[in-house]
Design a protein around this motif. Structure first.
Motif, short mmCIF file in Angstrom:
data_model
loop_
_atom_site.label_atom_id
_atom_site.label_comp_id
_atom_site.label_asym_id
_atom_site.label_seq_id
_atom_site.Cartn_x
_atom_site.Cartn_y
_atom_site.Cartn_z
N MET A 244 0.87 -1.18 0.00
CA MET A 244 0.00 0.00 0.00
C MET A 244 0.91 1.23 0.00
O MET A 244 1.58 1.52 0.99
CB MET A 244 -0.92 -0.02 1.22
CG MET A 244 -1.82 -1.24 1.28
SD MET A 244 -2.84 -1.30 2.77
CE MET A 244 -3.92 0.11 2.47
N VAL A 245 0.93 1.92 -1.13
CA VAL A 245 1.82 3.07 -1.30
C VAL A 245 0.97 4.29 -1.66
O VAL A 245 0.37 4.34 -2.74
CB VAL A 245 2.86 2.81 -2.41
CG1 VAL A 245 3.81 3.98 -2.54
CG2 VAL A 245 3.63 1.53 -2.14
N PRO A 246 0.89 5.28 -0.79
CA PRO A 246 0.07 6.46 -1.08
C PRO A 246 0.43 7.13 -2.40
O PRO A 246 -0.45 7.59 -3.13
CB PRO A 246 0.37 7.39 0.11
CG PRO A 246 0.74 6.46 1.23
CD PRO A 246 1.48 5.33 0.56
N GLN A 247 1.71 7.17 -2.72
CA GLN A 247 2.15 7.82 -3.96
C GLN A 247 1.62 7.08 -5.19
O GLN A 247 1.35 7.69 -6.22
CB GLN A 247 3.68 7.90 -4.02
CG GLN A 247 4.31 8.81 -2.97
CD GLN A 247 4.50 8.12 -1.62
OE1 GLN A 247 4.05 6.98 -1.43
NE2 GLN A 247 5.15 8.81 -0.69
N LEU A 248 1.48 5.76 -5.07
CA LEU A 248 0.96 4.97 -6.17
C LEU A 248 -0.50 5.33 -6.44
O LEU A 248 -0.90 5.54 -7.59
CB LEU A 248 1.09 3.47 -5.87
CG LEU A 248 0.45 2.50 -6.86
CD1 LEU A 248 1.02 2.69 -8.26
CD2 LEU A 248 0.68 1.05 -6.40
N ALA A 249 -1.28 5.40 -5.39
CA ALA A 249 -2.69 5.78 -5.53
C ALA A 249 -2.83 7.19 -6.10
O ALA A 249 -3.67 7.45 -6.97
CB ALA A 249 -3.40 5.69 -4.17
N ALA A 250 -1.99 8.09 -5.63
CA ALA A 250 -2.04 9.48 -6.11
C ALA A 250 -1.69 9.56 -7.59
O ALA A 250 -2.32 10.31 -8.35
CB ALA A 250 -1.09 10.35 -5.29
N SER A 251 -0.72 8.78 -8.02
CA SER A 251 -0.31 8.78 -9.44
C SER A 251 -1.43 8.25 -10.32
O SER A 251 -1.68 8.77 -11.42
CB SER A 251 0.96 7.95 -9.63
OG SER A 251 2.05 8.52 -8.95
N CYS A 252 -2.11 7.20 -9.87
CA CYS A 252 -3.23 6.64 -10.64
C CYS A 252 -4.37 7.65 -10.74
O CYS A 252 -4.98 7.81 -11.80
CB CYS A 252 -3.72 5.34 -9.99
SG CYS A 252 -2.57 3.97 -10.13
N ASP A 253 -4.66 8.32 -9.63
CA ASP A 253 -5.72 9.33 -9.63
C ASP A 253 -5.40 10.48 -10.58
O ASP A 253 -6.29 11.07 -11.18
CB ASP A 253 -5.94 9.88 -8.22
CG ASP A 253 -6.61 8.88 -7.29
OD1 ASP A 253 -7.20 7.90 -7.80
OD2 ASP A 253 -6.54 9.07 -6.06
N ALA A 254 -4.11 10.76 -10.73
CA ALA A 254 -3.68 11.86 -11.59
C ALA A 254 -3.46 11.42 -13.03
O ALA A 254 -3.06 12.23 -13.88
CB ALA A 254 -2.39 12.47 -11.03
#
Length: 282
Positions: A244-254
């Motif tokens: 679970m990597v917050p940066q990964l989720a943020a990149s997908c959202d962007a």
């Protein structure tokens, strides 16, 4: 041949040497398409991150120098275009339509590329959904694809059945999460793959753990992983674990999944390429 045979195989309940009914329902892709390998990414339930794994596999494979595409078969819940930051630009002619190409060179075809608004719901019954998937296979021109990944909807219903019956799938990747109930879900998918005679390439676990950025300790937020037990039970390899990597989720959202700096699935795609090479030599 039965003694009372009237040579009408469509109405016959038996099988004999004169049976003319079609036994292989696989359909050829568009005549202008060129596809070396097809890999389906599946899960027995929703919410485990199947689309994320599809996207990461495609990106990892592309970084290995392979021309890669994604056929988004999750018609009612398409998320691939959002992850890659692409919108409706599908073009084509009499011979067929072309997928949209991402910034990193990955070809994508998804229902959300055909909707006027990406938030418009697709409220269709199973046969229509299955028909769209067939069109994505037969009407879209997939050019020089080394690997075409299919992002499947969850479960074992109409659309997965259509994919396995219509498309010659070379292998499937099963996406899991750490919860214990997943073992039952994996069993359903593995048994479906056996029925469809499609090889299971291995398991990928998503949301495996959270690694503290301060101390580096790994925390199993969704409980202890049962991945290796499941893999051993069905004699399947573990292809990777995604934390679970917050940066990964943020990149997908962007819409910037192609910029993610992660090596979680590098070994998976290397093993996949080796397995496909073996199939090519048979």
């Amino acid at each position: 041949m039965a003694e009372t045979c009237n040579h009408d195989c469509s109405s016959c309940g038996t099988t004999c040497g004169s049976d003319t009914r079609k036994k292989d329902f696989h359909e050829k892709p568009n005549e202008l398409s060129s596809i070396r390998h097809v890999i389906a990414v599946v899960s027995g339930k929703g919410g485990v991150g199947k689309s994320l794994v599809t996207g990461l596999l495609a990106v990892a494979m592309s970084r290995k120098g392979q021309h890669t595409g994604i056929l988004d078969a999750d018609i009612t819940g398409p998320s691939i275009p959002k992850m890659f930051g692409v919108k409706g630009e599908v073009r084509g002619g009499k011979a067929g339509a072309y997928p949209v190409t991402t910034a990193g060179g990955i070809d994508v075809m998804s229902m959300n590329l055909l909707l006027e608004n990406e938030t418009d719901p697709v409220v269709w019954r199973g046969p229509i959904l299955s028909g769209v998937v067939k069109q994505f296979w037969q009407d879209i021109i997939w050019q020089d694809e080394d690997y075409l990944f299919i992002d499947m909807p969850p479960g074992t219903g109409d659309v997965p059945l259509t994919v396995f019956q219509t498309i010659q799938v070379d292998g499937i990747v099963v996406v899991t999460s750490p919860q214990e109930l997943v073992s039952m879900i994996v069993a359903k998918i593995v048994k479906m793959a056996e029925l469809m005679k499609v090889p299971v390439l291995g398991l990928v676990e998503n949301m495996s753990y959270f690694e503290c950025p301060n101390c580096g300790e790994k925390h199993e937020i969704f409980g202890h992983s049962h991945l290796q037990e499941i893999a051993d039970q069905y004699h399947l390899p573990v292809l990777g674990r995604i934390p679970m990597v917050p940066q990964l989720a943020a990149s997908c959202d962007a819409g910037q999944i192609e910029t993610v700096d992660g090596t979680w699935l590098d070994e998976a795609v290397e093993n996949m390429m080796k397995e496909m090479d073996k199939q090519d030599k048979k």
